[in-house]
Design an enzyme around this catalytic site. Structure first.
Site, PDB file in Angstrom:
ATOM      1  N   GLY A 208      -7.573  -3.188  -4.342  1.00 47.24           N
ATOM      2  CA  GLY A 208      -8.352  -2.017  -3.961  1.00 47.24           C
ATOM      3  C   GLY A 208      -7.512  -0.794  -3.676  1.00 47.24           C
ATOM      4  N   ARG A 209      -6.224  -0.997  -3.391  1.00 44.82           N
ATOM      5  CA  ARG A 209      -5.340   0.149  -3.154  1.00 44.82           C
ATOM      6  C   ARG A 209      -3.949  -0.095  -3.725  1.00 44.82           C
ATOM      7  NH1 ARG A 209      -3.554  -0.036   3.235  1.00 44.82           N
ATOM      8  NH2 ARG A 209      -3.496  -2.302   3.463  1.00 44.82           N
TER       9      ARG A 209
ATOM     10  N   ASP B 197     -10.840   4.465  -0.149  1.00 44.44           N
ATOM     11  CA  ASP B 197     -10.103   5.584  -0.737  1.00 44.44           C
ATOM     12  C   ASP B 197      -8.863   5.148  -1.515  1.00 44.44           C
ATOM     13  OD1 ASP B 197      -8.259   4.906   1.261  1.00 44.44           O
ATOM     14  OD2 ASP B 197      -8.860   6.543   2.576  1.00 44.44           O
TER      15      ASP B 197
ATOM     16  N   ASP C 148      -6.822 -14.855  -0.739  1.00 45.15           N
ATOM     17  CA  ASP C 148      -6.359 -13.741  -1.573  1.00 45.15           C
ATOM     18  C   ASP C 148      -5.043 -13.168  -1.068  1.00 45.15           C
ATOM     19  OD1 ASP C 148      -8.463 -12.952   0.463  1.00 45.15           O
ATOM     20  OD2 ASP C 148      -7.601 -10.978   0.063  1.00 45.15           O
ATOM     21  N   ASN C 149      -4.559 -13.646   0.065  1.00 41.66           N
ATOM     22  CA  ASN C 149      -3.256 -13.227   0.589  1.00 41.66           C
ATOM     23  C   ASN C 149      -2.205 -14.331   0.473  1.00 41.66           C
ATOM     24  OD1 ASN C 149      -4.296 -10.739   1.318  1.00 41.66           O
ATOM     25  ND2 ASN C 149      -4.744 -11.348   3.413  1.00 41.66           N
TER      26      ASN C 149
ATOM     27  N   ASP D  24       1.332  -9.621   1.450  1.00 40.55           N
ATOM     28  CA  ASP D  24       0.341  -8.767   2.122  1.00 40.55           C
ATOM     29  C   ASP D  24       0.536  -8.734   3.632  1.00 40.55           C
ATOM     30  OD1 ASP D  24      -0.782  -7.941  -0.203  1.00 40.55           O
ATOM     31  OD2 ASP D  24      -2.438  -9.352  -0.175  1.00 40.55           O
TER      32      ASP D  24
ATOM     33  N   LYS E 266       1.474   0.558  -3.826  1.00 47.84           N
ATOM     34  CA  LYS E 266       0.440   0.303  -2.822  1.00 47.84           C
ATOM     35  C   LYS E 266       0.096   1.616  -2.119  1.00 47.84           C
ATOM     36  CE  LYS E 266      -0.660  -3.052   0.812  1.00 47.84           C
ATOM     37  NZ  LYS E 266      -0.152  -4.222   1.565  1.00 47.84           N
TER      38      LYS E 266
END
EC number: 2.7.7.-
Length: 504
Positions: free
Chosen positions: A102-103, A135, A262-263, A272, A123
């Site tokens: 997402g970022r 965002d 997911d990490n 992460d 990142k």
């Protein structure tokens, strides 16, 4: 500022590095092409010359205008093909069917002259199709924490992603408050995670599941290609690496904070960095994430969560392990006990090393656990207590007053130290040799949250000197560094007020 590094052979300017993107070759089911969104008026904050040398990049590249423009996504180098990865994952025990970068955006990968493969991921590079109305930005606070901790973990010998550099800007980003935007250029052989497999399993996209497994084996576990069952061999390898990683976390007092699937790295890397924390006072139930209200990811639960996450990965791999569902399940679950055995072996060996024991004894784990219980009962510092234990005098008339006086329950310490002395004598331990060995495994310096917070506050005021100072200290965690003794002191009382959440 640029940290120094010893020169290595064949350093290349940025423009002549050979970029590719093997992950992009997998096809659109695995990622989305996306262009980074440049930060306004960026500036380079720190550059990791040590890692640059490992990548084959000339550290002088950081001082050239083209480097910052490339880092900020203003221009692209040939072969880079930026993409955002698709994945799913179990978050706090609940399956989320689509997550993804997402970022973060994979800019490309470098294949070094020594045959190493490094994937470079920006990142904070702006929104992607997986931003979920976010965002896509990172803030200076979280970027600095990951930059520092990934280097600290690397110096401690813990498998981890690393970071080549970080950049800042005056662009405003809102989290709990308005903060400054930043970029981190993260580096790892691969950023594939457990959730990368889960997304295709739960979508019943088994050809893509097989394609991803083949990709990971070919590029990162080529020795498994000739195995009778390569996908089972892959799972076995990930089980072993994860067990070893969790043992290392427990030994150094590191809490990840968000051990969602997911990490979790398919390569067994620490991945992460969010609301992580190194323990100050030893507390088995330490929860470093203010968002973890139920304590799912408490320090003492991490080994079990590691196994739980591996069971999720095993579930996702079932169609690849055997055509018969029952046989596949048996193959996967057989690895659970193997995880426990590997974790226990590495954890117990690590505890012996922390106590300075050179041989394996029947009651060594009990001895170590009793020492940890002393620390918990008396509220003693985890890192400093093991480091100070190196000074234990095993002589007949030694009273070990300095060590003893740290404890409130001195009688309990006396009883434990008598057992410890007897154990050392049974292997004819030499105090000087033991002290040197203990100081090679028990760090003097760790990234305490208050140290990171001080560096953050100075950086937010435009002063990055504390960041660079911490980097230099944390890259030598086992050295005495008397000029930096203050960084190895007991944390101040105000540090207890620091709270970290999933946005940290």
């Amino acid at each position: 500022m640029i940290t120094s590094s010893a020169p290595v052979a064949r350093l290349h300017p940025l423009e002549t590095l050979e970029f590719t993107n093997s992950y992009a070759r997998l096809g659109p089911a695995f990622h989305s092409p996306v262009a980074p969104t440049p930060l306004s008026d960026p500036h380079l904050i720190s550059f990791n010359a040590d890692l640059a040398g490992q990548l084959g990049l000339d550290p002088a590249a950081a001082g050239r205008p083209g480097f910052l423009a490339w880092l900020n996504g203003e221009h692209r180098l040939p072969g880079s093909e930026p993409v955002a990865m698709l994945y799913a994952g179990h978050q706090f025990g609940h399956y989320v069917p689509q997550l993804g970068d997402g970022r973060a955006i994979i800019l490309g990968e470098i294949c070094t002259d020594h045959g190493e493969r490094w994937e470079l991921q920006s990142k904070g590079a702006g929104p992607t199709p997986y931003s979920r109305n976010g965002d896509g930005r990172a803030v200076l606070r979280s970027t600095l924490r990951e930059y520092l901790c990934s280097e600290a973990m690397h110096a401690l010998g813990v498998p981890t992603t690393r970071a080549l550099c970080m950049a800042g800007s005056n662009e405003e980003v809102y989290r709990e408050r308005i903060e400054r935007g930043a970029l981190l250029l993260r580096a790892a052989p691969s950023h594939v995670r457990f959730g990368s497999f889960e997304v295709f399993y739960y979508r019943n996209q088994f050809p893509q599941l097989q394609q991803l497994a083949d990709y990971v084996i070919t590029h990162h576990y080529p020795q498994l290609q000739q195995a009778d069952n390569p996908c089972l061999a892959l799972y076995q390898e990930v089980v072993e690496r994860t067990a070893r990683l969790l043992a290392q976390w427990q030994l150094i007092g590191f809490a990840h904070g968000v051990m969602n699937t997911d990490n979790m790295s398919i390569l067994g890397l620490t991945l992460d960095y969010g609301p992580f924390g190194f323990m100050d006072t030893y507390d088995p139930g330490f929860v470093c994430n203010h968002s973890d209200h139920a304590g799912r990811y408490a320090f003492d639960r991490q080994p079990d969560i590691g196994l739980w996450n591996l069971s999720c990965l095993g579930q996702a791999l079932l169609p690849l392990l055997d055509e018969n569902a029952e046989a596949a399940a048996e193959l996967a679950t057989a690895q659970f006990e193997r995880y426990r055995e590997i974790f226990t072996a590495h954890y117990e060996a690590g505890l012996r090393a922390k106590l300075g024991l050179q041989t394996a004894g029947t009651h060594d784990l009990e001895l170590a656990q009793e020492f940890l219980a002393l620390l918990a009962d008396d509220g003693r510092d985890h890192t400093l207590s093991f480091r100070r234990l190196a000074m234990f005098d095993s002589g007949d008339n030694a009273d070990n007053r300095e060590l003893r006086d740290q404890f409130i329950n001195r009688e309990a310490f006396d009883a434990w130290s008598a057992r410890y002395r007897d154990r050392l004598r049974r292997e004819n331990s030499d105090d000087a040799v033991r002290r040197a060995a203990m100081n090679r495994v028990n760090p003097r310096y760790i990234l305490r949250n208050y140290l990171a917070q001080q560096a953050i506050e100075q950086a937010e005021a435009g002063d990055y000197s504390e960041l660079e100072r911490l980097l230099q200290i944390l890259r030598r965690p086992f050295d005495e560094q008397p000029e930096h003794a203050a960084y190895a002191a007991e944390p101040p009382d105000w540090s207890r007020s620091i709270t970290l959440s999933c946005s940290s």
